[in-house]
Design a protein around this motif. Structure first.
Motif, PDB file in Angstrom:
ATOM      1  N   ARG A  35      -0.267  18.983  -2.890  1.00  0.00           N
ATOM      2  CA  ARG A  35      -1.531  18.711  -3.542  1.00  0.00           C
ATOM      3  C   ARG A  35      -1.603  18.129  -4.795  1.00  0.00           C
ATOM      4  N   SER A  36      -0.634  18.317  -5.619  1.00  0.00           N
ATOM      5  CA  SER A  36      -0.459  17.707  -6.758  1.00  0.00           C
ATOM      6  C   SER A  36      -0.514  15.960  -7.023  1.00  0.00           C
ATOM      7  N   GLN A  37      -0.159  15.576  -5.913  1.00  0.00           N
ATOM      8  CA  GLN A  37      -0.343  14.047  -5.605  1.00  0.00           C
ATOM      9  C   GLN A  37      -1.600  13.623  -4.658  1.00  0.00           C
ATOM     10  N   GLY A  38      -2.495  14.650  -4.657  1.00  0.00           N
ATOM     11  CA  GLY A  38      -3.775  14.416  -3.892  1.00  0.00           C
ATOM     12  C   GLY A  38      -3.408  14.244  -2.355  1.00  0.00           C
ATOM     13  N   GLY A  39      -2.301  14.876  -2.042  1.00  0.00           N
ATOM     14  CA  GLY A  39      -1.940  14.876  -0.409  1.00  0.00           C
ATOM     15  C   GLY A  39      -2.274  15.876   0.502  1.00  0.00           C
ATOM     16  N   ARG A  40      -2.370  15.654   1.625  1.00  0.00           N
ATOM     17  CA  ARG A  40      -2.640  16.713   2.821  1.00  0.00           C
ATOM     18  C   ARG A  40      -1.623  17.864   2.986  1.00  0.00           C
ATOM     19  N   MET A  41      -2.046  18.949   3.540  1.00  0.00           N
ATOM     20  CA  MET A  41      -0.945  19.866   3.949  1.00  0.00           C
ATOM     21  C   MET A  41      -1.579  20.384   5.369  1.00  0.00           C
ATOM     22  N   VAL A  42      -0.393  20.457   6.319  1.00  0.00           N
ATOM     23  CA  VAL A  42      -0.666  20.824   7.517  1.00  0.00           C
ATOM     24  C   VAL A  42       0.149  21.967   7.762  1.00  0.00           C
ATOM     25  N   LEU A  43      -0.370  22.952   8.611  1.00  0.00           N
ATOM     26  CA  LEU A  43       0.205  24.255   8.943  1.00  0.00           C
ATOM     27  C   LEU A  43       0.782  24.061  10.440  1.00  0.00           C
ATOM     28  N   ARG A  44       2.011  24.206  10.580  1.00  0.00           N
ATOM     29  CA  ARG A  44       2.795  24.288  12.049  1.00  0.00           C
ATOM     30  C   ARG A  44       3.471  25.641  12.158  1.00  0.00           C
ATOM     31  N   LEU A  45       3.034  26.412  13.060  1.00  0.00           N
ATOM     32  CA  LEU A  45       3.710  27.703  13.502  1.00  0.00           C
ATOM     33  C   LEU A  45       4.768  27.474  14.244  1.00  0.00           C
ATOM     34  N   LYS A  88       0.931  -1.200  -0.007  1.00  0.00           N
ATOM     35  CA  LYS A  88      -0.042   0.078   0.035  1.00  0.00           C
ATOM     36  C   LYS A  88       0.855   1.402  -0.129  1.00  0.00           C
ATOM     37  N   LYS A  89       0.438   2.068  -0.832  1.00  0.00           N
ATOM     38  CA  LYS A  89       1.386   3.392  -0.841  1.00  0.00           C
ATOM     39  C   LYS A  89       0.934   4.274   0.308  1.00  0.00           C
ATOM     40  N   THR A  90       1.850   4.822   0.911  1.00  0.00           N
ATOM     41  CA  THR A  90       1.691   5.825   1.788  1.00  0.00           C
ATOM     42  C   THR A  90       0.886   7.331   1.494  1.00  0.00           C
ATOM     43  N   ALA A  91       0.214   7.608   1.965  1.00  0.00           N
ATOM     44  CA  ALA A  91      -0.560   8.998   1.487  1.00  0.00           C
ATOM     45  C   ALA A  91       0.333  10.215   1.789  1.00  0.00           C
ATOM     46  N   VAL A  92       0.534  11.077   0.783  1.00  0.00           N
ATOM     47  CA  VAL A  92       1.150  12.116   1.067  1.00  0.00           C
ATOM     48  C   VAL A  92       0.859  13.172   1.917  1.00  0.00           C
ATOM     49  N   CYS A  93       1.633  13.642   2.833  1.00  0.00           N
ATOM     50  CA  CYS A  93       1.504  14.666   3.711  1.00  0.00           C
ATOM     51  C   CYS A  93       2.669  15.778   3.801  1.00  0.00           C
ATOM     52  N   GLY A  94       2.211  16.775   3.163  1.00  0.00           N
ATOM     53  CA  GLY A  94       3.352  17.915   3.096  1.00  0.00           C
ATOM     54  C   GLY A  94       3.130  19.011   4.407  1.00  0.00           C
ATOM     55  N   ARG A  95       3.949  19.984   4.349  1.00  0.00           N
ATOM     56  CA  ARG A  95       3.582  21.039   5.378  1.00  0.00           C
ATOM     57  C   ARG A  95       4.159  22.309   5.062  1.00  0.00           C
ATOM     58  N   PHE A  96       3.399  23.451   5.779  1.00  0.00           N
ATOM     59  CA  PHE A  96       4.130  25.022   5.991  1.00  0.00           C
ATOM     60  C   PHE A  96       4.761  24.653   7.271  1.00  0.00           C
ATOM     61  N   ALA A  97       5.827  25.403   7.580  1.00  0.00           N
ATOM     62  CA  ALA A  97       6.218  25.556   8.834  1.00  0.00           C
ATOM     63  C   ALA A  97       7.075  27.122   8.834  1.00  0.00           C
ATOM     64  N   PRO A  98       6.103  27.937   8.989  1.00  0.00           N
ATOM     65  CA  PRO A  98       6.834  29.475   8.913  1.00  0.00           C
ATOM     66  C   PRO A  98       7.112  29.710  10.299  1.00  0.00           C
ATOM     67  N   SER A  99       8.041  30.586  10.400  1.00  0.00           N
ATOM     68  CA  SER A  99       8.420  31.158  11.770  1.00  0.00           C
ATOM     69  C   SER A  99       7.770  32.600  11.886  1.00  0.00           C
ATOM     70  N   THR A 112       5.158  13.176   5.470  1.00  0.00           N
ATOM     71  CA  THR A 112       5.935  12.298   4.730  1.00  0.00           C
ATOM     72  C   THR A 112       6.764  13.192   3.464  1.00  0.00           C
ATOM     73  N   GLN A 113       6.522  14.383   3.397  1.00  0.00           N
ATOM     74  CA  GLN A 113       7.372  15.284   2.328  1.00  0.00           C
ATOM     75  C   GLN A 113       7.527  16.668   2.977  1.00  0.00           C
ATOM     76  N   VAL A 114       8.857  16.923   3.061  1.00  0.00           N
ATOM     77  CA  VAL A 114       9.314  18.116   3.417  1.00  0.00           C
ATOM     78  C   VAL A 114       9.812  18.966   2.162  1.00  0.00           C
ATOM     79  N   VAL A 115       9.261  20.133   1.789  1.00  0.00           N
ATOM     80  CA  VAL A 115       9.820  20.989   0.882  1.00  0.00           C
ATOM     81  C   VAL A 115      10.161  22.354   1.505  1.00  0.00           C
ATOM     82  N   ARG A 116      11.316  22.487   1.530  1.00  0.00           N
ATOM     83  CA  ARG A 116      11.721  23.804   2.152  1.00  0.00           C
ATOM     84  C   ARG A 116      12.903  24.396   1.154  1.00  0.00           C
ATOM     85  N   GLY A 117      13.367  25.590   1.739  1.00  0.00           N
ATOM     86  CA  GLY A 117      14.556  26.256   1.144  1.00  0.00           C
ATOM     87  C   GLY A 117      15.798  25.599   1.371  1.00  0.00           C
TER      88      GLY A 117
END
Length: 306
Positions: free
Chosen positions: A35-45, A3-14, A202-207
């Motif tokens: 979102r292009s993979q149908g994944g979730r996005m979480v917001l962490r401050l 089973k393929k793991t569902a994608v979960c990305g995140r915003f993590a601004p300071s 599951t997916q971290v996109v950052r600078g």
């Protein structure tokens, strides 16, 4: 069939000031990747620093993301409210003898560091790791220590979705790093590892300025029994004179940009810089989803539009 793991990305601004164009660039690409993979996005401050981060800036971050057309799932997470969770992870490492108190002042830390690396980072040489019990007791009478984790002589390697293969020897290239500051605030490296695991990221996109942090985070994940996310480090947006954008300089901050651009115009300019569309035409994040591709993204830094 696995089973393929569902994608979960995140915003993590300071939330230490108004977001600038570089922050928006990273947020947009993180959102598109998930979102292009149908994944979730979480917001962490990431509001761990009580001297710089305020609720007002947290609220502003959310308004700015919404203005740009970037949404997230569930309620936002505030790191300042998660101290007990970080303490539990810290205790696990402490009980295994992996952490030690560091009594060095900033000047002493620099003096006790290895020579500068080419990128200007200094490596702590473990001076306080070698203190005797008596020396620690004497120092504790006049100073509150920070707490460092002792890293092994070990090379950590991974393949970044954008930057490609990356390796770092923890002892030589990183050194023992701080997990808890002397004022009791848990440090970024520990908090981000604990939160990514707890939030199912599951997916971290950052600078790409955070590429150097990834090996120590992968090592902490291993030590704490956490899964490893996939990483993609996007190139930085630079000011027209070649400087890195910074909140303290108010370079390209969103408040100023909103007086010059509509949200679709700004998204279009960012999408063009990212190689996702051929011309900087107005477009919404949702309209960009079919255009997203890891292969299109540049590896080198880009100059922000004026």
């Amino acid at each position: 069939m696995e089973k393929k793991t569902a994608v979960c990305g995140r915003f993590a601004p300071s939330p230490s000031g108004r977001m600038h164009l570089g922050n928006l660039w990273s947020c947009l690409l993180a959102w598109l990747a998930a979102r292009s993979q149908g994944g979730r996005m979480v917001l962490r401050l990431e509001d761990l620093d009580p001297d710089r981060c305020t609720q007002a800036w947290c609220d502003q971050v959310m308004r700015d993301l919404e203005w740009l057309g970037l949404d997230w799932d569930n309620e936002p997470v505030y790191q300042s409210r998660r101290t007990d969770i970080y303490r539990s992870a810290f205790t696990q490492l402490e009980e295994r003898g992996l952490v030690y108190p560091c009594y060095c002042t900033r000047a002493e830390r620099l003096a006790a560091s290895a020579p500068h690396r080419s990128d200007g980072v200094v490596i702590y040489d473990g001076r306080c790791r070698r203190l005797s019990s008596q020396e620690r007791e004497e120092l504790s009478r006049t100073r509150r220590p920070a707490w460092r984790v002792e890293v092994p002589e070990e090379t950590v390697s991974f393949v970044d979705r954008i930057q490609g293969p990356f390796s770092q020897n923890l002892a030589r290239d990183c050194g023992d790093f701080i997990l808890r500051r002397s004022d009791g605030v848990y440090a970024y490296q520990l908090a981000v590892v604990v939160d990514d695991a707890a939030m199912g990221v599951t997916q971290v996109v950052r600078g790409s300025d955070l590429l150097d942090s990834t090996p120590r985070q992968l090592w902490l994940q291993e030590e704490l029994g956490f899964p490893h996310p996939e990483y993609g480090h996007v190139p930085l947006l630079l000011a027209p004179d070649g400087r890195r954008l910074a909140k303290r300089d108010r370079d390209q901050e969103l408040g100023k940009l909103q007086s010059r651009y509509t949200a679709p115009e700004l998204v279009g300019r960012l999408a063009h810089l990212a190689g996702l569309i051929p011309e900087p035409v107005p477009i919404t994040p949702a309209e960009l989803l079919p255009q997203f591709s890891w292969e299109k993204l540049p590896k080198e830094d880009r100059t922000a539009p004026r």
